[in-house]
Scaffold this motif. Structure first.
Motif, mmCIF file in Angstrom:
data_model
loop_
_atom_site.group_PDB
_atom_site.id
_atom_site.type_symbol
_atom_site.label_atom_id
_atom_site.label_comp_id
_atom_site.label_asym_id
_atom_site.label_seq_id
_atom_site.Cartn_x
_atom_site.Cartn_y
_atom_site.Cartn_z
ATOM 1 N N GLU A 71 0.638 -1.196 -0.064
ATOM 2 C CA GLU A 71 -0.029 -0.620 0.249
ATOM 3 C C GLU A 71 0.996 1.386 0.128
ATOM 4 O O GLU A 71 1.821 1.784 0.437
ATOM 5 C CB GLU A 71 -0.670 -0.132 1.355
ATOM 6 N N TRP A 72 0.348 1.912 -0.781
ATOM 7 C CA TRP A 72 1.524 3.290 -1.218
ATOM 8 C C TRP A 72 3.188 3.258 -0.872
ATOM 9 O O TRP A 72 3.608 3.915 -0.049
ATOM 10 C CB TRP A 72 1.167 4.301 -0.882
ATOM 11 N N PHE A 73 3.857 1.918 -0.950
ATOM 12 C CA PHE A 73 5.484 1.552 -0.815
ATOM 13 C C PHE A 73 5.832 0.460 -1.779
ATOM 14 O O PHE A 73 5.006 -0.410 -2.045
ATOM 15 C CB PHE A 73 5.276 0.938 0.421
ATOM 16 N N THR A 74 6.887 1.100 -1.705
ATOM 17 C CA THR A 74 7.963 0.006 -3.286
ATOM 18 C C THR A 74 9.537 -0.238 -2.640
ATOM 19 O O THR A 74 9.473 0.601 -1.461
ATOM 20 C CB THR A 74 7.975 0.154 -4.334
ATOM 21 N N HIS A 132 0.017 10.577 3.487
ATOM 22 C CA HIS A 132 -0.640 11.847 3.551
ATOM 23 C C HIS A 132 0.411 13.058 2.355
ATOM 24 O O HIS A 132 0.696 14.184 2.656
ATOM 25 C CB HIS A 132 -1.032 12.645 4.874
ATOM 26 N N GLY A 133 0.462 12.036 0.968
ATOM 27 C CA GLY A 133 0.598 13.965 0.012
ATOM 28 C C GLY A 133 2.144 13.884 0.061
ATOM 29 O O GLY A 133 2.704 14.617 -0.474
#
Length: 144
Positions: A71-74, A132-133
């Protein structure tokens, strides 16, 4: 790229410090392979309960450099087979896995008497996290 900070560590722990589905990529003969695995994050690493004779573990044995995505991480990392789930050296992390994966770990899918039931540790090396942006580029290298 910044070192893992208290802020980014907290975001990762909140987001992945529980039973989480992540994509795990390995390679063999320059061909990428991706699969979704159950994992949880703790202190710069993801932990996966798996089988030592699986395709992913055979690929990791040849090339331990892996990539993950969640989730929003690589991130990239080094995969380490910690060995049999039941060995004494794995007792602490195995107990954590029993709690984190409590919903499914005892459903009969895993044979904990089989020495090929193992723990895969993915030691993160660097990654990109969005929250959060804000974009965080993280260097997971430990200070020596």
């Amino acid at each position: 790229m910044e070192k893992l900070s208290v802020v980014t560590e907290q975001i990762l722990a909140d987001r992945f410090g529980k039973d989480s589905l992540i994509s795990l990529a390995t390679t063999e003969n320059n061909i990428p392979y991706v699969r979704v695995v159950d994992a949880f994050y703790e202190d710069g690493a993801f932990y996966v309960l798996t089988y030592a004779l699986s395709g992913k573990m055979k690929q990791i044995e040849k090339n331990p450099t892996v990539a993950i995505a969640g989730e929003w991480f690589t991130a990239h990392g080094k995969a380490v087979n910690l060995g049999w789930f039941g060995k004494e050296e794995n007792a602490e992390i195995a107990e954590k896995m029993k709690v984190v994966f409590a919903e499914w770990i005892g459903n009969g899918h895993n044979n904990f008497e089989d020495v090929n039931t193992c723990i895969l540790k993915i030691e993160l090396t660097e990654g990109v996290l969005f929250s959060h942006g804000t974009k965080y580029e993280i260097d997971f290298a430990k200070e020596k």
